[in-house]
Every structure is written in structure tokens, then in C-alpha cells.
Design an enzyme around this catalytic site. Structure first.
Site, short mmCIF file in Angstrom:
data_model
loop_
_atom_site.label_atom_id
_atom_site.label_comp_id
_atom_site.label_asym_id
_atom_site.label_seq_id
_atom_site.Cartn_x
_atom_site.Cartn_y
_atom_site.Cartn_z
N TYR A 136 56.35 27.49 29.27
CA TYR A 136 55.15 27.47 30.12
C TYR A 136 54.02 26.72 29.43
O TYR A 136 53.38 25.84 30.01
CB TYR A 136 54.75 28.91 30.44
CG TYR A 136 53.68 29.06 31.50
CD1 TYR A 136 54.00 29.06 32.85
CD2 TYR A 136 52.34 29.22 31.15
CE1 TYR A 136 53.02 29.22 33.83
CE2 TYR A 136 51.36 29.37 32.12
CZ TYR A 136 51.70 29.37 33.46
OH TYR A 136 50.71 29.52 34.42
N SER A 174 46.56 25.61 33.47
CA SER A 174 46.38 27.02 33.11
C SER A 174 45.52 27.05 31.86
O SER A 174 45.41 26.03 31.15
CB SER A 174 47.75 27.63 32.79
OG SER A 174 47.63 28.88 32.14
P1 NAD Z 1 53.03 32.48 42.83
O1 NAD Z 1 54.34 32.96 42.31
O2 NAD Z 1 52.19 33.37 43.70
O3 NAD Z 1 53.25 31.14 43.68
C1 NAD Z 1 54.08 30.13 43.22
C2 NAD Z 1 54.39 29.21 44.36
O4 NAD Z 1 55.32 28.23 43.92
C3 NAD Z 1 55.06 29.91 45.55
O5 NAD Z 1 54.63 29.33 46.76
C4 NAD Z 1 56.55 29.62 45.31
O6 NAD Z 1 57.34 29.69 46.51
C5 NAD Z 1 56.46 28.22 44.78
N1 NAD Z 1 57.63 27.81 44.04
C6 NAD Z 1 58.23 28.42 42.99
N2 NAD Z 1 59.34 27.72 42.65
C7 NAD Z 1 59.40 26.66 43.47
C8 NAD Z 1 60.31 25.57 43.60
N3 NAD Z 1 61.38 25.44 42.81
N4 NAD Z 1 60.10 24.65 44.57
C9 NAD Z 1 59.00 24.78 45.40
N5 NAD Z 1 58.12 25.79 45.32
C10 NAD Z 1 58.32 26.70 44.37
O7 NAD Z 1 52.25 31.97 41.56
P2 NAD Z 1 50.70 31.62 41.31
O8 NAD Z 1 50.21 32.59 40.32
O9 NAD Z 1 49.96 31.41 42.56
O10 NAD Z 1 50.87 30.26 40.53
C11 NAD Z 1 50.51 29.00 41.07
C12 NAD Z 1 50.22 28.04 39.93
O11 NAD Z 1 49.10 28.53 39.20
C13 NAD Z 1 51.36 27.90 38.93
O12 NAD Z 1 51.46 26.56 38.52
C14 NAD Z 1 50.91 28.79 37.79
O13 NAD Z 1 51.45 28.38 36.57
C15 NAD Z 1 49.42 28.56 37.83
N6 NAD Z 1 48.64 29.58 37.15
C16 NAD Z 1 48.70 30.88 37.57
C17 NAD Z 1 47.92 31.82 36.89
C18 NAD Z 1 47.92 33.27 37.28
O14 NAD Z 1 47.33 34.06 36.56
N7 NAD Z 1 48.50 33.64 38.40
C19 NAD Z 1 47.12 31.44 35.81
C20 NAD Z 1 47.10 30.11 35.44
C21 NAD Z 1 47.85 29.19 36.11
#
Ligand code: NAD
Length: 264
Positions: free
Chosen positions: A159, A146
Site C-alpha cells: 500500500y 493517502s
Molecule cells: P472502499 O473499499 O470503500 O472503496 C473502494 C472502491 O474501489 C469500491 O468502489 C470498490 O468496488 C472499488 N474497487 C476495489 N477493487 C477494484 C477493482 N479491482 N476494480 C475496480 N474497482 C475496484 O475504500 P475507500 O476507503 O473509499 O478507498 C478509496 C481510495 O481512498 C483508495 O485508493 C484508498 O487507498 C484511499 N484512501 C482511503 C483512506 C481511508 O481511510 N478510507 C485513507 C487514505 C486513502
């Protein structure tokens, strides 16, 4: 199969039932990779996702519902995926959660969950994927960190610690495999409008008494100079590049795609 350069490779993407993970899974499938999905969600919807992806991209798909807080379930998933496909050639450590609170108020159980899912799970999947990658002398490990792997924000101690941690794990994994065909890199997204961020938009709208649209604008402008969300498709394209031959010497980077967030 020039237009399907990842045909014959298997990609396992943790947390790929939603958001960024799903975008990356579809981008890799479009290049011909067989896809192992993981993540939570409605069983019928996940089965549909598997079927649709297989049909649209003419690839094999599988799903393992391992909980990324549970090392034994992660081990089972990795063993089952390798038994079914022969190897996991592309590993995308993407599953992640967020919790917002100041350090003194941070629930201990939430701290443990954030570190387990965002950081420790990637240690387990990586250690379990490496032996077949080494045997094939080819592998791509992509850790979804991130902008918070590079800079901090108040209220996000677990985080930010987990994301700085995974950038460190990325560098070490890259170095330990530097003289092999296995690369390890991190992608550092800025704001992407997924369910994870929608929760923060909703909380901001409620706290500030503003509309959802206004809350989105405020959230973006506070950190992301472009004022626009990054998309899962754009992140998928970067993951595809990191899997390409052209990226063979990209090793141990933390590559931000963040609308200018960390340039400030
Ligand atoms: P999201 O909530 O849409 O998806 C998260 C995914 O992780 C889902 O498929 C969920 O079912 C799965 N998950 C959660 N807990 C779990 C567990 N205990 N076991 C297995 N699967 C699990 O979130 P996202 O925004 O797509 O985030 C994905 C990644 O990207 C994360 O690591 C997040 O930190 C990172 N990220 C997101 C953003 C953003 O702005 N959305 C920015 C930077 C980084």
C-alpha cells in the site's frame, strides 16, 4: 449556470460505488458534472445509485464495471466513456485496496493486486484520458493517494509503495502537461471511515479483544491527532476545488487532508 461550474464536463471516478469515490462523485455531480461510475457491487444497487445521482443533480450518469487489475478492461471502459460523452474531462483515480502483513509474510498475489489497482490502473486511465483532454486544452486528473503516500506504517508495504508511487506519477503527469490547461494533483487522506477502514477496525477489535468503538478510537489516536475521521464529503469539496479555475496553477501537489497525521 454559475452555481453549476462543471456543467458540460464529464467526470470518471474509479472505485465510485463506495466510500471516498462515491463522495467525490456526488460532490462533482452537485457542481453539474456528468458522472461515470466504476467499481464493484450489487448490480441493482449500482443501477439505483446511477438513477438517484442523475435525478438529484440533473446530470447524465453511466457505469462501467471494469476490473482495475485488467488493462484491457480499463482500455475498454475509457474508450466507451469517451465514445459516449465525447471526453473524460475529470479523471479521479480512486479505486484502491489494502492488505496488511509484514514483508516476509506478504502474499505475492496480494502485492500484485495492490500495485495493479492502486497504482498501475491510474497509469492506464491517465494515458488513455490525455489525448481528448489535450484536444480540449482542459483537464483535471486527481489521484487519491493517502497519508501513506507521504509517510509509512509497518505492515503496509504494498500500500505504501503504491501510494508513494502514485504521488510520483502525479508529479510527472503535472510536469508533462504544465503548459496546458490540464492539471494533475494528488489528495492524501488520513483515516476515513469507509468499508476499507472498517475491515481494519474490525481486525483490531478482534486482535485486542476490545469493542468496535474502542478500536476506532485507538486506530485514530495512533496516527490522527484530531481524533476524528476525515469524511468523503470533505474530500469531495477538495476535489471540487481542484477542478475549479482558482486551482488552475495548483500542479503536482500531494495535498494531505489528514487531521494532522503527517504534521507530526
Ligand atoms: P472502499 O473499499 O470503500 O472503496 C473502494 C472502491 O474501489 C469500491 O468502489 C470498490 O468496488 C472499488 N474497487 C476495489 N477493487 C477494484 C477493482 N479491482 N476494480 C475496480 N474497482 C475496484 O475504500 P475507500 O476507503 O473509499 O478507498 C478509496 C481510495 O481512498 C483508495 O485508493 C484508498 O487507498 C484511499 N484512501 C482511503 C483512506 C481511508 O481511510 N478510507 C485513507 C487514505 C486513502
Amino acid at each position: 449556470m454559475q452555481n453549476r461550474p462543471l456543467a458540460g464536463k464529464t467526470a470518471l471516478i474509479t472505485g465510485s460505488t463506495s466510500g471516498i469515490g462515491l463522495g467525490i462523485a456526488q460532490a462533482l455531480a452537485a457542481q453539474g458534472a456528468d458522472i461515470v461510475f466504476n467499481g464493484f457491487g450489487d448490480a441493482a444497487q449500482i443501477a439505483d445509485l446511477q438513477k438517484q445521482t442523475a435525478a438529484q443533480f440533473n446530470v447524465k450518469t453511466a457505469y462501467f464495471g471494469a476490473d482495475m487489475t485488467q488493462p484491457q478492461q480499463i482500455e475498454q471502459m475509457m474508450n466507451d466513456a469517451i465514445a459516449q460523452f465525447g471526453s473524460v474531462d475529470i479523471l479521479v483515480n480512486n479505486a484502491g485496496i489494502q492488505h496488511v502483513a509484514n514483508v516476509e509474510d506478504f502474499p505475492v498475489e496480494r502485492w500484485d493486486a495492490v500495485i495493479a489497482i492502486n497504482l498501475t490502473s491510474a497509469f492506464h486511465t491517465t494515458r488513455l484520458a490525455l489525448s481528448t483532454m489535450k484536444r480540449n486544452n482542459w483537464g483535471r486528473i486527481i489521484n487519491i493517494a493517502s497519508a501513506h503516500g507521504l509517510v509509512a506504517s509497518a505492515g503496509k508495504s504494498a500500500y505504501v509503495a503504491s501510494k508513494h508511487g502514485i504521488v510520483g506519477l502525479t508529479k510527472v503527469t503535472a510536469l508533462e502537461n504544465a503548459q496546458t490547461g490540464i492539471t494533475c494533483n494528488a489528495i492524501c487522506p488520513g483515516w476515513v471511515l469507509t468499508p476499507l477502514v472498517q475491515k481494519q477496525v474490525d481486525a483490531r477489535a478482534a486482535a485486542n479483544g476490545v469493542s468496535i468503538d474502542q478500536a476506532k478510537r485507538e486506530l485514530l489516536l495512533e496516527k490522527q491527532p484530531s481524533g476524528e475521521f476525515v469524511t468523503p464529503e470533505q474530500l469531495g469539496a477538495l476535489a471540487v476545488f481542484l477542478c475549479s479555475d482558482a486551482a488552475a496553477q495548483v500542479r503536482g501537489v500531494a495535498w494531505n487532508m489528514d487531521g494532522g497525521w503527517v504534521a507530526q
